[in-house]
Motif scaffolding. Structure first.
Motif, PDB file in Angstrom:
ATOM      1  N   LEU A   1     -32.790   3.263   0.111  1.00 17.34           N
ATOM      2  CA  LEU A   1     -33.017   3.017   1.517  1.00 17.34           C
ATOM      3  C   LEU A   1     -33.132   4.336   2.274  1.00 17.34           C
ATOM      4  CD1 LEU A   1     -30.549   0.084   2.261  1.00 17.34           C
ATOM      5  CD2 LEU A   1     -33.003  -0.019   1.791  1.00 17.34           C
TER       6      LEU A   1
ATOM      7  N   GLN B   1     -41.493  -3.189   0.936  1.00 19.40           N
ATOM      8  CA  GLN B   1     -40.693  -2.309   0.076  1.00 19.40           C
ATOM      9  C   GLN B   1     -39.197  -2.505   0.336  1.00 19.40           C
ATOM     10  OE1 GLN B   1     -42.236   1.536   1.126  1.00 19.40           O
ATOM     11  NE2 GLN B   1     -43.912   1.459  -0.364  1.00 19.40           N
TER      12      GLN B   1
ATOM     13  N   THR C   1     -38.222  -5.858  -1.153  1.00 11.66           N
ATOM     14  CA  THR C   1     -38.222  -5.750  -2.627  1.00 11.66           C
ATOM     15  C   THR C   1     -36.960  -5.044  -3.102  1.00 11.66           C
ATOM     16  OG1 THR C   1     -40.638  -5.713  -2.715  1.00 11.66           O
ATOM     17  CG2 THR C   1     -39.458  -4.827  -4.612  1.00 11.66           C
ATOM     18  N   HIS C   2     -36.571  -4.016  -2.399  1.00 13.56           N
ATOM     19  CA  HIS C   2     -35.356  -3.294  -2.764  1.00 13.56           C
ATOM     20  C   HIS C   2     -34.124  -4.191  -2.650  1.00 13.56           C
ATOM     21  CE1 HIS C   2     -32.508   0.061  -3.099  1.00 13.56           C
ATOM     22  NE2 HIS C   2     -31.867  -0.487  -2.074  1.00 13.56           N
TER      23      HIS C   2
END
Length: 299
Positions: free
Chosen positions: A2, A39, A42-43
């Protein structure tokens, strides 16, 4: 992994409720913001929004927004503090000067440039020159102003001004009725209140007068109080009398033009001043330059 950019992008989308407005606020394209959100999700392995319209958060999205806004506020505050320190808008400045400068030059610096220093933590102390050097050696102050000299090991020194000595006496004293500069010979036979400043005058007649003095005081207020009571006369730099601003006293310059003290701004040679301290130093130099040209109104 992050990143702060992801948290800011997500929080902006969550607050605006759509990609287009969020993209405008972030200065990016809607497609770039959409890719960043994908993204992020998805993380995490879970969606942050209930629909593609981005106008309703999931339970995870609500939790992430709470955490993100708290972290972003802390980050933004930290950035502002760092940038403010670098711009000299924030920070701490520790300065020590001889009393006459503390009550004349420094107030002018502050009154002329107060907007520069409103957010600064300014620690101002007045003390004698030997104490100023002592405090500099121990890194307890950033800037000192006193009669410390130009070639002192470990210190950088800048000459600010030369301040002429003169005779101070009560209006009832015999020397007060005369005019013009006072010679050393004219002081013979008068009671001298010696002090640490006048004791540094190199002229032999001055040294002889001090050797014969039976009365010595160090505090300027005490010295001038005794002078005002006509106990004796004293010899002090002219700026000291401006700082004292006491009525009932007469200042007469000395005929010996070499009887002057030199005031220097000093700082540690191996220490880098903070941006705030550098700004304060600059403002002192500007104010003193005006003072020396006669542009400043003196007491």
């Amino acid at each position: 992994m992050l990143k702060m950019e992801m948290l800011r992008g997500f929080a902006t989308v969550a607050r605006t409720g759509n990609l287009s407005d969020a993209a405008d606020a972030l200065g990016r394209t809607p497609s770039a913001v959409s890719m960043m959100l994908k993204q992020f999700e998805t993380h995490l392995g879970e969606p942050l929004f209930e629909t593609d319209r981005k106008n309703r958060l999931t339970a995870l999205g609500t939790f992430v927004l709470e955490q993100a806004e708290r972290e972003l506020q802390q980050f933004d505050n930290t950035v502002r503090a760092i940038e403010g320190y670098a711009r000299a808008a924030h920070g701490r400045v520790r300065i020590a000067t001889v009393p006459s400068v503390a009550s004349t030059i420094i107030p002018r610096v502050l009154s002329r440039h107060m907007p520069d220093f409103e957010q600064l933590d300014l620690e101002m102390r007045d003390m004698d020159s030997s104490s100023i050097r002592h405090e500099l050696d121990r890194n307890r102050i950033d800037i000192g102003i006193g009669t410390i000299g130009e070639h002192v090991a470990g210190l950088d020194s800048t000459l600010l001004m030369r301040d002429a000595f003169g005779v101070i006496c009560a209006r009832a004293h015999p020397l007060a009725a005369e005019r013009g500069p006072v010679t050393w010979e004219a002081l013979e036979g008068h009671r001298l209140i010696a002090n640490s400043l006048s004791a540094n005058i190199a002229a032999e007649p001055a040294r002889a007068l001090h050797r014969g003095s039976l009365l010595t005081a160090q505090n300027v207020a005490s010295i001038l109080g005794m002078v005002q009571a006509n106990i004796g006369l004293t010899i002090l730099p002219e700026m000291t009398t401006w700082a004292a601003a006491q009525s009932g006293l007469v200042f007469r310059p000395l005929a010996d033009k070499a009887a002057r003290r030199e005031l220097h701004l000093v700082k540690k040679h191996d220490a880098t001043l903070s941006p705030a301290a550098r700004l304060f130093e600059t403002r002192i130099l500007e104010t003193v330059a005006d003072w020396n040209r006669g542009d400043a109104v003196r007491p």
